[in-house]
Structures are given as structure tokens and as C-alpha cells.
Design a protein around this motif. Structure first.
Motif, PDB file in Angstrom:
ATOM      1  N   ARG A 118      35.553  41.707   7.287  1.00 49.90           N
ATOM      2  CA  ARG A 118      34.634  42.547   6.510  1.00 49.90           C
ATOM      3  C   ARG A 118      34.415  41.962   5.118  1.00 49.90           C
ATOM      4  O   ARG A 118      33.293  41.919   4.622  1.00 49.90           O
ATOM      5  CB  ARG A 118      35.204  43.957   6.403  1.00 49.90           C
ATOM      6  N   THR A 119      35.489  41.488   4.512  1.00 45.92           N
ATOM      7  CA  THR A 119      35.359  40.893   3.189  1.00 45.92           C
ATOM      8  C   THR A 119      34.525  39.622   3.231  1.00 45.92           C
ATOM      9  O   THR A 119      33.704  39.366   2.341  1.00 45.92           O
ATOM     10  CB  THR A 119      36.747  40.603   2.595  1.00 45.92           C
TER      11      THR A 119
ATOM     12  N   PRO B 280      37.946  43.832  -0.607  1.00 47.55           N
ATOM     13  CA  PRO B 280      36.846  43.681  -1.565  1.00 47.55           C
ATOM     14  C   PRO B 280      37.087  44.387  -2.892  1.00 47.55           C
ATOM     15  O   PRO B 280      36.415  44.084  -3.878  1.00 47.55           O
ATOM     16  CB  PRO B 280      35.650  44.324  -0.832  1.00 47.55           C
TER      17      PRO B 280
ATOM     18  N   LEU C 272      23.980  48.183  -2.712  1.00 47.16           N
ATOM     19  CA  LEU C 272      25.440  48.151  -2.615  1.00 47.16           C
ATOM     20  C   LEU C 272      26.139  48.824  -3.793  1.00 47.16           C
ATOM     21  O   LEU C 272      27.335  49.136  -3.702  1.00 47.16           O
ATOM     22  CB  LEU C 272      25.924  46.708  -2.490  1.00 47.16           C
TER      23      LEU C 272
ATOM     24  N   TRP D 267      28.449  42.866  -6.196  1.00 50.39           N
ATOM     25  CA  TRP D 267      29.735  43.570  -6.129  1.00 50.39           C
ATOM     26  C   TRP D 267      30.915  42.703  -6.557  1.00 50.39           C
ATOM     27  O   TRP D 267      31.869  43.242  -7.147  1.00 50.39           O
ATOM     28  CB  TRP D 267      29.947  44.163  -4.734  1.00 50.39           C
TER      29      TRP D 267
ATOM     30  N   LEU E 270      30.939  40.692   3.498  1.00 52.37           N
ATOM     31  CA  LEU E 270      30.472  41.207   2.214  1.00 52.37           C
ATOM     32  C   LEU E 270      30.296  40.092   1.181  1.00 52.37           C
ATOM     33  O   LEU E 270      29.434  40.175   0.309  1.00 52.37           O
ATOM     34  CB  LEU E 270      31.451  42.247   1.684  1.00 52.37           C
TER      35      LEU E 270
END
Length: 506
Positions: A306-307, A347, A396, A171, A310
């Protein structure tokens, strides 16, 4: 601990000889080398084609934006004409003036390398294709790193291919592709080369690749300093590590405080650490005396966590087991300690692509270290880890920008896109035009393009959009009000269809 040391530990546990490995020896055969070269080239070309296809479809369907594609387009066009990299759009919108040099925004002289391409094709599509190729060119280095590391304990190809494919689909890479064009295009290639060359024992080449990062963006010195932190963990590289830590930090300070202002910018323009202090000395002092505030900032807002999750998820979090993860610390802290510029910690932008090659190299090394601590079948575990990274990459995809590739609407030509083509055609060549964010990339190659924003600029032509919210407006209603204000000032409508409005003072 190197991959060779990990292999030695595994073989000692099994009673195997320390030296010799069939998989590594297989690389020396000419047929295996040619086969790997062809396969890695095919993966690289396929990735570049996918990235370019995605970007060019977005451009053709008017989903690309003036911010930041037109800024770079204008700057590279200036380079191609052997002039300073001026972006009229950036300078006028941000109050620096029409002659603003983008080196006063970000210290990115590496962009000049793309100028010759504008002799082949002058337009934003050139940048999108160039970025696709540059990002894809980092794949062979990731493959080589994974192959060399894994070959000490298993057939390196069974790790290198899934890891390289997972990296290509990861991603951070796809989000960099999706956010038009940025100087980040150079970072994965140079970072992957730096890590792979160091692993191969070519330390001079590794340092040169690291130094080249300093020409990509003003804060790349922090990534170089992180590489220095990693080298400090290795006895034979500690002097070089200390020099890179000091030099990397110094390079960032010089680029930010000296070079950027020299080219017309402001040293504190992107200062984002107001919670810690109004400038660097006071922010550092506050961080040292109030470490709790630093910890709190890392989770405020929670999207930062969260970033971070990820960022490590593509390698199943094994990166944290490797000393290579030290390279991540300075650039990640730069982003996550910020209290303004929320784009830095979400993100959905290109910022994580600056460190994605480090994440994968550290992930490979961390997986080897984890397997070394387990009593049985370590080679099988490493191969399984590699396949899982590929599975995670595929899983993802639908949750990030490339998921749009599987929707008919992404590819379709609509009444809006057809109207956009006609709206652009209504503006004459060479005109000074204020263009809405989505129309500006199509106008940039043949007009003097400004961003249509909330401030009247008095340009003789305006290409507006009142059919959908456009940056930097807060609502469609505000855009409609701007068009009505233009008409009240004497502008007349020469084109109006599907929400697009072209006006002129002539």
C-alpha cells in the motif's frame, strides 16, 4: 531518452522541424522570467507559511511530542552553545546515558547548520519553521525541472505550475511536516537540486548536491547510489555512475559501522533485516540464494505494498516509465525489506519524503515518455497529466494529516490545552523534570527535560499525563499506576487538572 529526444520524436511524427520551440524561447524574455520568478516565489512562500502554520499550531496545542522534537531541540541547542549535539532525553530513555551525542544515533551533521537560528529564538518552534522553509525551498527546483522537460514539447508553464503545486501538497511532504521535525527537512531540497542541476547540464553542481546528502543521514548514500544507477543508463555518465554507486554504498557502510559507533552509538542498533540474517554479509548471502524470501518480504505485511502504491500515486504511476525510478530502488528496498521497525513502511511518517522529489522528477519524465508513444496530441496529454497530478494531490489531502486543518478541533483551545499551559508553568526554570511526551516540547527550552516513561528516573520534578495515552506507555491505566507509584515514593502533587499531574520531591 531526454525530453529533447522525446520532442524530436513527436515533431518527426508530425513533420515539424526538430529544432525550435516557442515555449522554451519565451523563457528568455525578461518579462516572462520576472513573472515566473514572482509566481514561483509566491508558491514557495505560501507553502512555507502553510507548513509552519500547521506545525506551530500542533506545538501550541500540545500535539507535538518529545519523540522526536525534543531530541532535536536539545541537540541543536548544544550545537548553538558550540558543544557536541547531546540529547539527554534520547540518551536516558534509550539507555545510552545523559551525555549521549545524537551523531551516535543518526549521522546527521547537516543539523549543525540550524544552530545559528537558536541565537534568534531558542526553542522547538525554530526547528518547525526552519523545516517548513527547507521543504518549501525544494519547490523551485521541481518547477524548473518540470518546466525545462515539458518546454521541449509544449508551454512548459502549463505543466510546471500544476506539478509544483501538486508536489507542495503531496502526502510525503505533508506527513513530514506533521511528524514534528526530522533531518528529512534537508533531503527534498538537496535531491531536487541534484536532479534539476543534472538536467540543466550542471553535473558538478548535481554531484555536490548529492554529496551533501551524505551529511543528512547515514543511509543517504543509498539514494546517491540510486542516482549512480540512473547515470549508468546514460552512455556519457557511466563512469560517474559507477563511482556514485560504489561511493554511495561505501558512504553508508562507513557512516553506519564507523562514524555512528565513534560518537557513542551501536552499528547494529537499527538493524531491521532479521528475516534475511543477523548481519549484512549473511543477509546479502541469503537474499542472493533465496530471492523468493526477498519477494515475500516486500509484501509482508501487505501495508508495504500500500505504501509503495501511495508513493507512486501522486504522479499517476508514470514514474515507473522513467529510468530516474532507478534512484528509488535502494532507499525503498532499505525500508520494505525490513522485518522490524514498522514505522519505516507506513505512510504516516516522514520516510517517503526522502524520495518524493525523485518521484516527481521521474513522474514528469515518465509522462513525457508515455505521451511520446501515443500518435496524437501528446502536448495535450502531458498538460492533462499535470492537471491530474494536482487533482490527486487535492483529493488525497483529507486522508492524511493536513486534513485536520479543515476541522475546528485542530485549531481550538480546549480545557486540556489550557491545563497543559498551567502544568508547564508549575515546573520551575532549570529544573530536572521527567515530562510526558506532549508536555516535553514546552519545557525543553528552559528545563533539563527527560521523557516520563516506564522507568523511574528519580528526577525532582515530574510532569505527567493521565488524561490520554502518552508515548511510550501502553495504556492510560499504566500512566495512572506510574503516578501512584511516584506518590508512594514521596512525591507530592503540586498541580492536577484535566488529566495533567505535576509532582515534586521537594
Amino acid at each position: 531518452m531526454t525530453a529533447r529526444a522525446v520532442a524530436r520524436r513527436w515533431r518527426a511524427r508530425r513533420g515539424d522541424p526538430v529544432e525550435g520551440n516557442g515555449a522554451a524561447g519565451d523563457l528568455s524574455t525578461g518579462s516572462a522570467r520576472r513573472r515566473d520568478f514572482a509566481c514561483v516565489c509566491a508558491l514557495t512562500v505560501a507553502a512555507a507559511a502553510l507548513y509552519a502554520f500547521y506545525s506551530c499550531v500542533r506545538l501550541a496545542r500540545f500535539r507535538a511530542g518529545a519523540y522526536d522534537l525534543v531530541i532535536f531541540d536539545q541537540a541543536i541547542r548544544s550545537y548553538a552553545r558550540l558543544q557536541p549535539p547531546v540529547s539527554m532525553l534520547k540518551g536516558v530513555h534509550n539507555g545510552f546515558g545523559p551525555g549521549f551525542c545524537v551523531l551516535g544515533d543518526h549521522w546527521s551533521p547537516a543539523l549543525a547548520l540550524l544552530a545559528p537560528l537558536y541565537r534568534i529564538h531558542d526553542g522547538p518552534a525554530t526547528l518547525l519553521v526552519a523545516q517548513a522553509v527547507l521543504l518549501a525551498l525544494s519547490i523551485p527546483f521541481v518547477w524548473a525541472y518540470a518546466f525545462r522537460a515539458a518546454s521541449a514539447v509544449t508551454d512548459g508553464r502549463r505543466v510546471a505550475y500544476p506539478v509544483a503545486a501538486a508536489y507542495a501538497l503531496s502526502w510525503p511532504i505533508t506527513e513530514a511536516v506533521a511528524f514534528d521535525f526530522h533531518e528529512v527537512a534537508f533531503a527534498p531540497l538537496l535531491t531536487a537540486a541534484m536532479l534539476e542541476r543534472h538536467q540543466a547540464g550542471r553535473r558538478r553542481a548535481a554531484v555536490l548536491a548529492g554529496l551533501a546528502l551524505l551529511l543528512v543521514k547515514e543511509d543517504m548514500g543509498l539514494l546517491l547510489a540510486g542516482f549512480g544507477l540512473f547515470l549508468l543508463t546514460r552512455r556519457r555518465d557511466r563512469i560517474a555512475g559507477a563511482l556514485l554507486v560504489a561511493g554511495g554504498v561505501a558512504a553508508t557502510l562507513v557512516a553506519t559501522a564507523v562514524l555512528v559507533p565513534w560518537f557513542g552509538g551501536r552499528a547494529g542498533y537499527y538493524w531491521a533485516y532479521w528475516t534475511l540474517g543477523p548481519d549484512l554479509p549473511r543477509a546479502v548471502a541469503h537474499a542472493v540464494t533465496h530471492p523468493g524470501d526477498v519477494a515475500a518480504l516486500l509484501a509482508d505485511p501487505p501495508l508495504k505494498l500500500r505504501t509503495l502504491v501511495l508513493t507512486l500515486a501522486p504522479v499517476l504511476f508514470t514514474a515507473v516509465l522513467s529510468p530516474l525510478s532507478l534512484i528509488l530502488l535502494p532507499p525503498l528496498l532499505e525500508r520494505m525489506l525490513a522485518s522490524t521497525y514498522p514505522n519505516w513502511w507506513t505512510p504516516r511518517y516522514h520516510y517517503t519524503a526522502f524520495v518524493v522529489a525523485v518521484v516527481f522528477a521521474a513522474g514528469v519524465d515518465g509522462a513525457l515518455r508515455a505521451a511520446a508513444r501515443l500518435p496524437r496530441r501528446p502536448a495535450t496529454l502531458v498538460r492533462a497529466w499535470a492537471l491530474l497530478t494536482l487533482a490527486v494531490a487535492f483529493a488525497l489531502v483529507p486522508f492524511f494529516s493536513f486534513g485536520a486543518l479543515f476541522t475546528p478541533g485542530f485549531h481550538a483551545e480546549t480545557a486540556r490545552t489550557r491545563a497543559a499551559v498551567r502544568a508547564v508553568a508549575a515546573v520551575p526554570d532549570g529544573a530536572l523534570v521527567e515530562a510526558s511526551d506532549s508536555l516535553a516540547p514546552a519545557l525543553s527550552p528552559r528545563t533539563r527535560t527527560l521523557l516520563w516513561d516506564r522507568t523511574p528516573r528519580g528526577a525532582p520534578w515530574v510532569a505527567a499525563d493521565v488524561g490520554a495515552r502518552a508515548f511510550p506507555f501502553d495504556s492510560v491505566g499504566a500512566q495512572v499506576a506510574r503516578v501512584e507509584a511516584l506518590r508512594a515514593r514521596g512525591y507530592r502533587v503540586v498541580f492536577q487538572e484535566a488529566g495533567y499531574v505535576v509532582l515534586t520531591l521537594r
